[in-house]
Motif scaffolding. Structure first.
Motif, PDB file in Angstrom:
ATOM      1  N   GLN A  34       1.177  -2.492  -0.387  1.00 19.52           N
ATOM      2  CA  GLN A  34       0.388  -2.199  -2.048  1.00 19.52           C
ATOM      3  C   GLN A  34       0.444  -2.609  -2.769  1.00 19.52           C
ATOM      4  O   GLN A  34      -0.374  -3.947  -3.296  1.00 19.52           O
ATOM      5  CB  GLN A  34      -0.783  -1.405  -1.887  1.00 19.52           C
ATOM      6  CG  GLN A  34      -1.605  -0.671  -0.644  1.00 19.52           C
ATOM      7  CD  GLN A  34      -2.930   0.374  -1.069  1.00 19.52           C
ATOM      8  OE1 GLN A  34      -2.333   1.206  -1.877  1.00 19.52           O
ATOM      9  NE2 GLN A  34      -2.854   0.777   0.312  1.00 19.52           N
ATOM     10  N   SER A  63      -9.048  -0.810  -6.337  1.00 13.72           N
ATOM     11  CA  SER A  63      -8.840  -2.286  -6.223  1.00 13.72           C
ATOM     12  C   SER A  63     -10.435  -2.538  -6.781  1.00 13.72           C
ATOM     13  O   SER A  63     -11.418  -1.993  -5.803  1.00 13.72           O
ATOM     14  CB  SER A  63      -8.802  -2.039  -4.651  1.00 13.72           C
ATOM     15  OG  SER A  63      -9.842  -0.975  -3.758  1.00 13.72           O
ATOM     16  N   LEU A 117      -7.903  -3.718   1.188  1.00 12.67           N
ATOM     17  CA  LEU A 117      -8.288  -3.345  -0.710  1.00 12.67           C
ATOM     18  C   LEU A 117      -8.711  -4.546  -1.334  1.00 12.67           C
ATOM     19  O   LEU A 117      -9.863  -4.051  -2.589  1.00 12.67           O
ATOM     20  CB  LEU A 117      -6.619  -3.936  -1.481  1.00 12.67           C
ATOM     21  CG  LEU A 117      -5.702  -3.326  -1.636  1.00 12.67           C
ATOM     22  CD1 LEU A 117      -4.030  -3.429  -1.744  1.00 12.67           C
ATOM     23  CD2 LEU A 117      -5.637  -2.384  -2.428  1.00 12.67           C
ATOM     24  N   ILE A 142      -4.109  -5.081   5.223  1.00 17.39           N
ATOM     25  CA  ILE A 142      -3.649  -4.416   3.498  1.00 17.39           C
ATOM     26  C   ILE A 142      -4.240  -4.997   2.689  1.00 17.39           C
ATOM     27  O   ILE A 142      -5.343  -4.368   1.660  1.00 17.39           O
ATOM     28  CB  ILE A 142      -2.013  -4.095   3.277  1.00 17.39           C
ATOM     29  CG1 ILE A 142      -1.875  -3.284   4.429  1.00 17.39           C
ATOM     30  CG2 ILE A 142      -2.455  -3.750   2.154  1.00 17.39           C
ATOM     31  CD1 ILE A 142      -0.143  -2.433   4.156  1.00 17.39           C
TER      32      ILE A 142
END
Length: 395
Positions: A389, A48, A147, A143
């Motif tokens: 994700q 990420s 990331l 979320i």
């Protein structure tokens, strides 16, 4: 003596004929042919943007001088090994069809050598502009930020302004964000029309649990089929707010998602008392990504088949300024992949059999993802978190 002399002359004559070649050409050697392609290996780990999370299921590819693709995917831990043609190459790393998250790397590939790419090179970049509507039971923005990506908070008033939402590529609708419908139903009529325009022109939407009402109508949630409002045809989806508290055994129903996650079964804990249960859906319109194991009930679905008559053409997100184009390429084994490539490559790839647009769905539609579960602060969603994700990165 004369017989021996004649025999010797015959042998000499035969040898002369064989050496002269005649009309029959010599049998070619089995080794004669085009030279073998020189290749090397690239090894890396897709991460990420903030370097904290490995990204599974990412497409990693490059092209040779004749525009043949060399392709692989990252495993659940983000690791990949790509066989690549020798020479100076651009290595592409993408999720989804590459229109929203992608990275390009310059690498010199040497014949029969292995090049290890540093994780600083293989971080997945965000090229999309992302927005979210704050919810009462859900925080997908947490979320997104975990990331290392950015999302802008917008409101229902913004959703009612087409110019405001047209600047974004992805909009996340958190569960409970459609909670003041009854006080201003006219506002939501405009919102529904704008979301239809947004998706039809390539924008993508994620909705969770109660926010299915943005898709098919209803107030804060949907209590029956064919509710008033929404923009997805009622024949395509029905969801009722009848789910009960408990833990469901679930199965991942998509090979790409399984590769990205590294597992195909999980438990999903629904602990908020009442959640939207998918009653029926059109299987030609929706793809089921996660289902309840025992009942086969759909728990997570997506589509890029949205279309409607009378929808105006409106530039959405980064598409008007992008130099990348989505194409569909068929790999050996008749495996089709949707990727984004620089505009300059498109004519050459089309000449080799690629088609412009995604491999399935409408050529102009964005994606709609809907999950009956979410990442509510009080819930224990476990492995559902890594599924979310995946949703973020594949819209």
């Amino acid at each position: 003596m004369r017989k021996n002399y004649l025999f010797i002359l015959l042998c000499v004559f035969t040898l002369f004929i064989n050496c002269s070649g005649g009309d029959d050409s010599a049998t070619p050697s089995e080794n004669v042919g085009p030279p073998a392609i020189k290749t090397g290996k690239l090894i890396g780990k897709v991460m990420s943007q903030n370097g904290t999370k490995p990204i599974g299921g990412a497409s990693v590819f490059t092209f040779d001088d004749q525009y043949k693709i060399y392709y692989t995917t990252s495993d659940a831990n983000g690791n990949f090994t790509l066989d690549a043609p020798a020479g100076n190459r651009t290595i592409h790393i993408q999720t989804g069809n590459g229109s929203n998250f992608r990275t390009e790397i310059s690498a010199t590939v040497k014949d029969h050598e292995t090049l290890n790419l540093d994780v600083s090179q293989t971080k997945l970049n965000q090229v999309a502009k992302i927005a979210y509507v704050k919810g009462a039971y859900d925080k997908i923005e947490d979320i997104i930020q975990t990331l290392g990506y950015n999302a802008t908070e917008i409101t229902n008033a913004d959703l009612a302004n087409l110019t405001a939402i047209a600047q974004y590529d992805i909009i996340f609708l958190n569960c409970g964000s459609r909670n003041n419908y009854s006080s201003n139903p006219g506002l939501y009529t405009v919102i529904d029309a704008n979301l239809a325009i947004f998706v039809a022109n390539g924008g993508s939407i994620y909705a969770s649990d109660w926010d299915v009402s943005y898709l098919v109508g209803g107030t804060s949630n949907t209590s029956n089929c064919s509710m008033t409002g929404g923009f997805v045809p009622d024949t395509k989806l029905c969801s009722k707010n009848i789910g009960s508290t408990g833990t469901l055994d679930a199965t991942v129903n998509n090979a790409g998602l399984t590769t990205a996650l590294g597992f195909n079964t999980l438990n999903i804990n629904y602990d908020l008392g009442a959640w939207q249960k998918i009653i029926n859906y059109d299987p030609a319109y929706w793809e089921v990504l996660v289902k309840e194991t025992s009942s086969n009930d759909a728990l997570m679905i997506r589509t890029n088949h949205f279309s409607a008559t009378g929808i105006p053409t409106t530039p959405i997100g980064n598409a008007p300024n992008s130099t990348f184009v989505t194409v569909c390429i068929t790999l050996p084994g008749n495996i089709q992949i949707s990727i984004s490539v620089p505009q300059v490559l498109v004519p050459y790839l089309v000449a080799l059999g690629a088609t412009v647009g995604p491999c399935s769905g409408s050529s102009t539609s964005g994606y709609i993802y809907y999950t009956t579960f979410h990442n509510h602060a009080s819930g224990n969603i476990g492995n559902a978190g890594v599924i979310l994700q995946y949703v973020i990165l594949n819209l």
